[in-house]
Design a protein around this motif. Structure first.
Motif, PDB file in Angstrom:
ATOM      1  N   ASP A 172     -59.478  -5.196  33.594  1.00  0.00           N
ATOM      2  CA  ASP A 172     -58.328  -5.953  34.076  1.00  0.00           C
ATOM      3  C   ASP A 172     -58.481  -6.190  35.578  1.00  0.00           C
ATOM      4  O   ASP A 172     -58.774  -5.256  36.325  1.00  0.00           O
ATOM      5  CB  ASP A 172     -57.035  -5.183  33.777  1.00  0.00           C
ATOM      6  N   ASN A 173     -58.308  -7.432  35.993  1.00  0.00           N
ATOM      7  CA  ASN A 173     -58.465  -7.776  37.401  1.00  0.00           C
ATOM      8  C   ASN A 173     -57.251  -8.589  37.833  1.00  0.00           C
ATOM      9  O   ASN A 173     -57.331  -9.792  38.070  1.00  0.00           O
ATOM     10  CB  ASN A 173     -59.758  -8.576  37.599  1.00  0.00           C
ATOM     11  N   THR A 174     -56.102  -7.918  37.873  1.00  0.00           N
ATOM     12  CA  THR A 174     -54.851  -8.591  38.183  1.00  0.00           C
ATOM     13  C   THR A 174     -54.092  -7.797  39.246  1.00  0.00           C
ATOM     14  O   THR A 174     -54.675  -6.993  39.967  1.00  0.00           O
ATOM     15  CB  THR A 174     -53.988  -8.748  36.912  1.00  0.00           C
ATOM     16  N   VAL A 175     -52.789  -8.004  39.311  1.00  0.00           N
ATOM     17  CA  VAL A 175     -51.954  -7.349  40.321  1.00  0.00           C
ATOM     18  C   VAL A 175     -51.147  -6.222  39.685  1.00  0.00           C
ATOM     19  O   VAL A 175     -50.535  -6.405  38.625  1.00  0.00           O
ATOM     20  CB  VAL A 175     -51.003  -8.369  40.983  1.00  0.00           C
ATOM     21  N   ALA A 176     -51.169  -5.053  40.304  1.00  0.00           N
ATOM     22  CA  ALA A 176     -50.344  -3.923  39.851  1.00  0.00           C
ATOM     23  C   ALA A 176     -48.938  -4.122  40.412  1.00  0.00           C
ATOM     24  O   ALA A 176     -48.667  -3.792  41.571  1.00  0.00           O
ATOM     25  CB  ALA A 176     -50.948  -2.611  40.326  1.00  0.00           C
ATOM     26  N   GLU A 177     -48.046  -4.657  39.589  1.00  0.00           N
ATOM     27  CA  GLU A 177     -46.715  -5.028  40.058  1.00  0.00           C
ATOM     28  C   GLU A 177     -45.661  -3.948  39.843  1.00  0.00           C
ATOM     29  O   GLU A 177     -44.603  -3.994  40.473  1.00  0.00           O
ATOM     30  CB  GLU A 177     -46.259  -6.315  39.354  1.00  0.00           C
ATOM     31  N   LEU A 178     -45.940  -2.998  38.944  1.00  0.00           N
ATOM     32  CA  LEU A 178     -44.911  -2.041  38.552  1.00  0.00           C
ATOM     33  C   LEU A 178     -45.119  -0.649  39.145  1.00  0.00           C
ATOM     34  O   LEU A 178     -44.434   0.288  38.773  1.00  0.00           O
ATOM     35  CB  LEU A 178     -44.860  -1.943  37.024  1.00  0.00           C
ATOM     36  N   MET A 179     -46.061  -0.540  40.079  1.00  0.00           N
ATOM     37  CA  MET A 179     -46.361   0.761  40.682  1.00  0.00           C
ATOM     38  C   MET A 179     -45.935   0.813  42.145  1.00  0.00           C
ATOM     39  O   MET A 179     -46.518   1.529  42.962  1.00  0.00           O
ATOM     40  CB  MET A 179     -47.858   1.054  40.546  1.00  0.00           C
ATOM     41  N   LEU A 180     -44.904   0.075  42.486  1.00  0.00           N
ATOM     42  CA  LEU A 180     -44.490  -0.064  43.880  1.00  0.00           C
ATOM     43  C   LEU A 180     -44.213   1.262  44.592  1.00  0.00           C
ATOM     44  O   LEU A 180     -44.509   1.393  45.788  1.00  0.00           O
ATOM     45  CB  LEU A 180     -43.263  -0.981  43.977  1.00  0.00           C
ATOM     46  N   GLY A 186     -47.083   1.406  48.483  1.00  0.00           N
ATOM     47  CA  GLY A 186     -46.468   0.928  49.700  1.00  0.00           C
ATOM     48  C   GLY A 186     -45.366  -0.091  49.485  1.00  0.00           C
ATOM     49  O   GLY A 186     -45.068  -0.891  50.386  1.00  0.00           O
ATOM     50  N   ASN A 187     -44.765  -0.075  48.282  1.00  0.00           N
ATOM     51  CA  ASN A 187     -43.702  -1.021  47.915  1.00  0.00           C
ATOM     52  C   ASN A 187     -44.161  -2.474  47.956  1.00  0.00           C
ATOM     53  O   ASN A 187     -43.346  -3.396  48.105  1.00  0.00           O
ATOM     54  CB  ASN A 187     -42.472  -0.839  48.810  1.00  0.00           C
ATOM     55  N   VAL A 188     -45.470  -2.671  47.813  1.00  0.00           N
ATOM     56  CA  VAL A 188     -46.053  -4.010  47.790  1.00  0.00           C
ATOM     57  C   VAL A 188     -46.955  -4.130  46.563  1.00  0.00           C
ATOM     58  O   VAL A 188     -47.790  -3.250  46.329  1.00  0.00           O
ATOM     59  CB  VAL A 188     -46.889  -4.269  49.067  1.00  0.00           C
ATOM     60  N   PRO A 189     -46.822  -5.184  45.755  1.00  0.00           N
ATOM     61  CA  PRO A 189     -47.753  -5.379  44.646  1.00  0.00           C
ATOM     62  C   PRO A 189     -49.183  -5.481  45.172  1.00  0.00           C
ATOM     63  O   PRO A 189     -49.430  -6.171  46.164  1.00  0.00           O
ATOM     64  CB  PRO A 189     -47.291  -6.708  44.020  1.00  0.00           C
ATOM     65  N   GLN A 190     -50.101  -4.782  44.526  1.00  0.00           N
ATOM     66  CA  GLN A 190     -51.476  -4.736  45.014  1.00  0.00           C
ATOM     67  C   GLN A 190     -52.434  -5.243  43.942  1.00  0.00           C
ATOM     68  O   GLN A 190     -52.378  -4.832  42.788  1.00  0.00           O
ATOM     69  CB  GLN A 190     -51.858  -3.291  45.383  1.00  0.00           C
ATOM     70  N   LYS A 191     -53.328  -6.141  44.357  1.00  0.00           N
ATOM     71  CA  LYS A 191     -54.350  -6.614  43.433  1.00  0.00           C
ATOM     72  C   LYS A 191     -55.430  -5.556  43.290  1.00  0.00           C
ATOM     73  O   LYS A 191     -55.862  -4.951  44.279  1.00  0.00           O
ATOM     74  CB  LYS A 191     -54.961  -7.926  43.926  1.00  0.00           C
ATOM     75  N   ARG A 192     -55.859  -5.360  42.061  1.00  0.00           N
ATOM     76  CA  ARG A 192     -56.889  -4.359  41.806  1.00  0.00           C
ATOM     77  C   ARG A 192     -57.757  -4.771  40.634  1.00  0.00           C
ATOM     78  O   ARG A 192     -57.409  -5.619  39.812  1.00  0.00           O
ATOM     79  CB  ARG A 192     -56.265  -2.987  41.556  1.00  0.00           C
ATOM     80  N   HIS A 193     -58.928  -4.161  40.574  1.00  0.00           N
ATOM     81  CA  HIS A 193     -59.885  -4.368  39.486  1.00  0.00           C
ATOM     82  C   HIS A 193     -60.097  -3.016  38.829  1.00  0.00           C
ATOM     83  O   HIS A 193     -60.451  -2.045  39.512  1.00  0.00           O
ATOM     84  CB  HIS A 193     -61.200  -4.913  40.045  1.00  0.00           C
ATOM     85  N   ALA A 194     -59.837  -2.927  37.537  1.00  0.00           N
ATOM     86  CA  ALA A 194     -59.943  -1.648  36.840  1.00  0.00           C
ATOM     87  C   ALA A 194     -60.673  -1.812  35.510  1.00  0.00           C
ATOM     88  O   ALA A 194     -60.550  -2.843  34.838  1.00  0.00           O
ATOM     89  CB  ALA A 194     -58.560  -1.050  36.594  1.00  0.00           C
ATOM     90  N   VAL A 195     -61.421  -0.791  35.154  1.00  0.00           N
ATOM     91  CA  VAL A 195     -62.140  -0.742  33.878  1.00  0.00           C
ATOM     92  C   VAL A 195     -61.857   0.601  33.226  1.00  0.00           C
ATOM     93  O   VAL A 195     -61.898   1.634  33.888  1.00  0.00           O
ATOM     94  CB  VAL A 195     -63.661  -0.893  34.083  1.00  0.00           C
ATOM     95  N   ILE A 196     -61.537   0.597  31.930  1.00  0.00           N
ATOM     96  CA  ILE A 196     -61.480   1.839  31.171  1.00  0.00           C
ATOM     97  C   ILE A 196     -62.725   1.900  30.300  1.00  0.00           C
ATOM     98  O   ILE A 196     -62.993   0.988  29.509  1.00  0.00           O
ATOM     99  CB  ILE A 196     -60.208   1.933  30.306  1.00  0.00           C
ATOM    100  N   ALA A 197     -63.498   2.958  30.477  1.00  0.00           N
ATOM    101  CA  ALA A 197     -64.748   3.143  29.736  1.00  0.00           C
ATOM    102  C   ALA A 197     -64.756   4.528  29.116  1.00  0.00           C
ATOM    103  O   ALA A 197     -64.205   5.476  29.677  1.00  0.00           O
ATOM    104  CB  ALA A 197     -65.949   2.967  30.667  1.00  0.00           C
ATOM    105  N   ILE A 198     -65.385   4.629  27.949  1.00  0.00           N
ATOM    106  CA  ILE A 198     -65.436   5.903  27.233  1.00  0.00           C
ATOM    107  C   ILE A 198     -66.862   6.247  26.824  1.00  0.00           C
ATOM    108  O   ILE A 198     -67.756   5.407  26.825  1.00  0.00           O
ATOM    109  CB  ILE A 198     -64.538   5.890  25.971  1.00  0.00           C
ATOM    110  N   ASN A 199     -67.048   7.500  26.482  1.00  0.00           N
ATOM    111  CA  ASN A 199     -68.274   8.021  25.878  1.00  0.00           C
ATOM    112  C   ASN A 199     -67.989   8.162  24.384  1.00  0.00           C
ATOM    113  O   ASN A 199     -67.026   8.834  23.989  1.00  0.00           O
ATOM    114  CB  ASN A 199     -68.600   9.383  26.517  1.00  0.00           C
ATOM    115  N   MET A 200     -68.812   7.547  23.530  1.00  0.00           N
ATOM    116  CA  MET A 200     -68.525   7.531  22.096  1.00  0.00           C
ATOM    117  C   MET A 200     -68.615   8.894  21.427  1.00  0.00           C
ATOM    118  O   MET A 200     -68.218   9.051  20.275  1.00  0.00           O
ATOM    119  CB  MET A 200     -69.462   6.555  21.371  1.00  0.00           C
TER     120      MET A 200
END
Length: 363
Positions: A39-47, A51-65
């Motif tokens: 996901d490469n969007t804005v974290a809007e609900l973690m204010l 810092g009480n500001v929506p922050q754009k971030r790039h995140a990946v969830i990866a697992i070991n099978m």
């Protein structure tokens, strides 16, 4: 269903400065090569934590099978990540280390000792539960503890699997268990010792005196993803010779280090009431924007999420998974809202996640 279900540790969040560099390392060293979502969007609900500001971030969830929790590798896209202003010590408040499953700790130690990418801290020792263990440190300063755990979801011939839990620094273990035992269900004490311990002596301030309590759950976890995640452990550590510092003091969620520990749950409404009644009300809650069980879009996945803080402010993420991608190429995904919440997904279905495998050189 009146009560909530905890299926296991879904992932541990790791804030990094360079997502591709970190993920390549975690693929090479920990076989975290199955991309569950990106996901490469804005974290809007973690204010409250950005810092009480929506922050754009790039995140990946990866697992070991082979099973266990995954890594959520997380990078700010437009803000310079801020490292801790001090050297983090054993027992500092927050997530100090991630526990990594191994079917044979001695063999894992031998393999990692030959890997030039791996920095081993100390040597192989007995942990407080009597099993072999050792620590290693990634190039970004994070510690990982390799622990004995025989559970394997899909045998891929590696000695190590995914996340088995975490070591969490607290000011008072007896108070902290209100969250970890009372809410998260770690009701079985495997060890509770106070002293100086050989297995952590090589860690920063590891030769000091600590109280350590190792917890697990007495009953197998239930729910759709429980077979993939398997059993897990929480180790609470309390410094006795010094006053610990908060690892994320003055910093944002997502800054470098272990940012949260995430649990996969079912029935967010029941869990919300339980947390509130125990004095740990949700500090962030996607339901504030998505009512009546609607899903929060998380890239290729969907669900609801919330956060609570333990007694020392460590962030615990709670995710109710509604949809997970199985094969992006084939356009296949699983809708978990239509299934029996107590029934684990068939193994063959979860093993289809292997079609999301990524090679480090492809990044």
């Amino acid at each position: 269903m009146k009560d909530y279900i905890i299926s296991g540790i879904q992932q541990i969040g790791i804030g990094v400065e360079d997502l591709k560099e970190a993920w390549k390392y975690y693929i090479d060293v920990f076989n975290m090569d199955i991309r569950v979502l990106e996901d490469n969007t804005v974290a809007e609900l973690m204010l409250p934590y950005t810092g009480n500001v929506p922050q754009k971030r790039h995140a990946v969830i990866a697992i070991n099978m082979q099973g266990g929790g995954g890594f959520e590798v997380w990078q700010y896209s437009e803000r310079k990540p801020q490292k801790a202003a001090f050297d983090i010590q054993t027992g500092d408040l927050g997530i100090f280390a991630a526990k990594i499953k191994s079917r044979d700790v001695a063999k894992s130690f031998e393999e990692f000792s030959k890997n030039k990418q791996v920095k081993i801290a100390g040597s192989i020792c007995k942990s407080i539960d009597g099993n072999n263990t050792f620590f290693l440190q990634d190039p970004f300063g994070n510690f990982f503890q390799v622990v004995q755990d025989d559970y394997i979801f899909r045998d891929e011939k590696h000695t190590t699997g995914g996340v088995a839990g975490a070591i969490i620094g607290v000011t008072d273990i007896d108070k902290a268990v209100k969250v970890y035992t009372g809410i998260l269900g770690y009701d079985k004490i495997l060890a509770d010792e106070t002293g100086v311990f050989d297995d952590i002596k090589a860690l920063p301030s590891g030769s000091q005196k600590y109280r350590r309590r190792l917890l697990t759950h007495s009953q197998p976890r239930k729910g759709a993803l429980s077979k993939l995640m398997g059993p897990s452990y929480i180790e609470l550590i309390e410094a006795k010779d010094r006053k610990p510092q908060s690892i994320y003091a003055g910093r944002f969620w997502g800054d470098p280090g272990f940012i949260h520990l995430c649990f996969d749950i079912t029935n967010m409404d029941a869990l919300r009431e339980k947390c509130k009644s125990h004095g740990y009300a949700f500090t962030a809650d996607s339901a504030s924007n998505f009512k009546n069980g609607e899903s929060f879009d998380m890239g290729e996945a969907a669900g609801q999420f919330a956060y609570i803080e333990d007694t020392d402010g460590t962030l615990i993420e709670l995710v109710e998974t509604h949809k997970i991608p199985i094969s992006k190429k084939l356009g296949l995904s699983l809708n978990l809202k239509k299934r029996d919440a107590l029934k684990p997904l068939p193994g063959w279905m979860l093993k289809a996640l292997r079609f999301g495998r990524v090679k480090a050189e492809q990044l």
